[in-house]
Design an enzyme around this catalytic site. Structure first.
Site, short mmCIF file in Angstrom:
data_model
loop_
_atom_site.label_atom_id
_atom_site.label_comp_id
_atom_site.label_asym_id
_atom_site.label_seq_id
_atom_site.Cartn_x
_atom_site.Cartn_y
_atom_site.Cartn_z
N TYR A 199 0.86 -1.18 0.00
CA TYR A 199 0.00 0.00 0.00
C TYR A 199 0.89 1.23 0.00
CZ TYR A 199 -4.06 2.84 1.51
OH TYR A 199 -5.07 3.76 1.62
N LYS A 217 -1.51 -1.41 -3.97
CA LYS A 217 -2.59 -0.44 -3.92
C LYS A 217 -1.94 0.92 -4.05
CE LYS A 217 -6.40 1.51 -1.26
NZ LYS A 217 -7.14 1.56 0.04
#
Length: 296
Positions: A139, A167
């Protein structure tokens, strides 16, 4: 151009964590919400991320939430568990707990606050990847963590067999395009305004807060693009834009705006609920999107 392989599906919801009126975890409401999202077109679910209020839920609550959602959606729906923390040891503990609770993958955010250099960031992710048998979605959200996962670092991490996805909230389309082209990492847009642009250059899909309240509308953009109707994809994307702006760029966190629309219980402090005026405005924009896309 078609998107890359999507190990967790294309359309993922960064799910809210429902609480009861007195602020306790509500596993039944979480299960119902998760089942509804899957019925409305979500391929997979991401639990205990930013939208899921992971900073203010306990480790036990994270495991209980995961078990409740797994029971509600069954084994065929990918569940990615957020396990990020600024502490490598704690992140590893959370990763192992998530594996035992039935997660299919792990969302691991860059360690925040301490702002480690790139070599330390890379070592952190490798340690977590080595700790379980689950695949990782890294992330990258420097606006919250204070530290970017640089493209060169991502390229090195892509060599690890369990680092499979990113992400992406870096707001660096050029850098993301380079990594997509140079690796097999599955990129997921974490910023709804970039869902279509990233998908067009080879991303796997998205992980979306807005999908909590408009799952069909967000998925329809990808479906149109995959069908080769890029004009329709662009038109549907434009229809979604006012809700994206209202929920994600209004000065309120996405957790707050999503819960205001869903009536999913309170948020935990330090977050505060949306005021009446803000909530009414959100509902108006949401209802307009539903009207505009009915039958579309």
């Amino acid at each position: 151009m078609t998107a890359t392989a999507a190990p967790f599906g294309r359309a993922l919801c960064a799910m809210i964590t429902p609480f009861t009126a007195d602020g306790e975890l509500d596993p039944d409401a979480a299960g119902k919400h998760a089942a509804g999202l899957v019925a409305d077109g979500c391929d997979g679910l991401v639990l205990s991320g930013t939208t899921g209020e992971s900073p203010t839920t306990t480790d036990a609550e994270k495991s209980a939430l995961l078990r409740a959602v797994r029971a509600a959606v069954g084994d065929g729906v990918p569940i990615v568990a957020g396990v990020g923390s600024p502490d490598t040891r704690h992140t590893i503990d959370l990763a192992r707990q998530a594996e035992r609770a039935g997660a299919d993958g792990l969302l691991v955010v860059t360690p925040y606050y301490s702002r480690p250099p790139q070599a330390a960031v890379e070592a952190h992710f490798r340690r977590v990847a080595d700790a379980t048998g689950l695949p990782l979605m890294l992330y990258d959200i420097p606006g919250r963590t204070g530290t970017r996962v640089e493209p060169e670092t991502l390229m090195r991490l892509a060599e690890h067999p369990r680092v499979v996805a990113v992400k992406d909230c870096a707001y660096d389309l050029l850098g993301s395009t380079k990594v997509i082209g140079a690796t097999s990492l599955a990129y997921y847009s974490g910023c709804e305004e970039l869902n279509l642009p990233l998908y067009a250059v080879g991303a796997a899909g998205y992980v979306s807060t807005v999908a909590n309240v408009a799952p069909r509308q967000l998925r329809a953009v990808l479906d149109a693009f995959d069908a080769g109707d890029t004009a329709r994809a662009a038109r549907l994307n434009l229809l979604n834009a006012p809700l994206v702006e209202a929920m994600m760029a209004s000065g309120l966190p996405g957790t707050v705006t999503a819960k205001a629309l869903l009536d999913a219980g309170p948020v935990r402090e330090p977050l505060q609920p949306a005021g009446r005026g803000a909530a009414d405005g959100l509902r108006e924009v949401h209802e307009e999107l539903l009207r505009a896309t009915r039958g579309a």
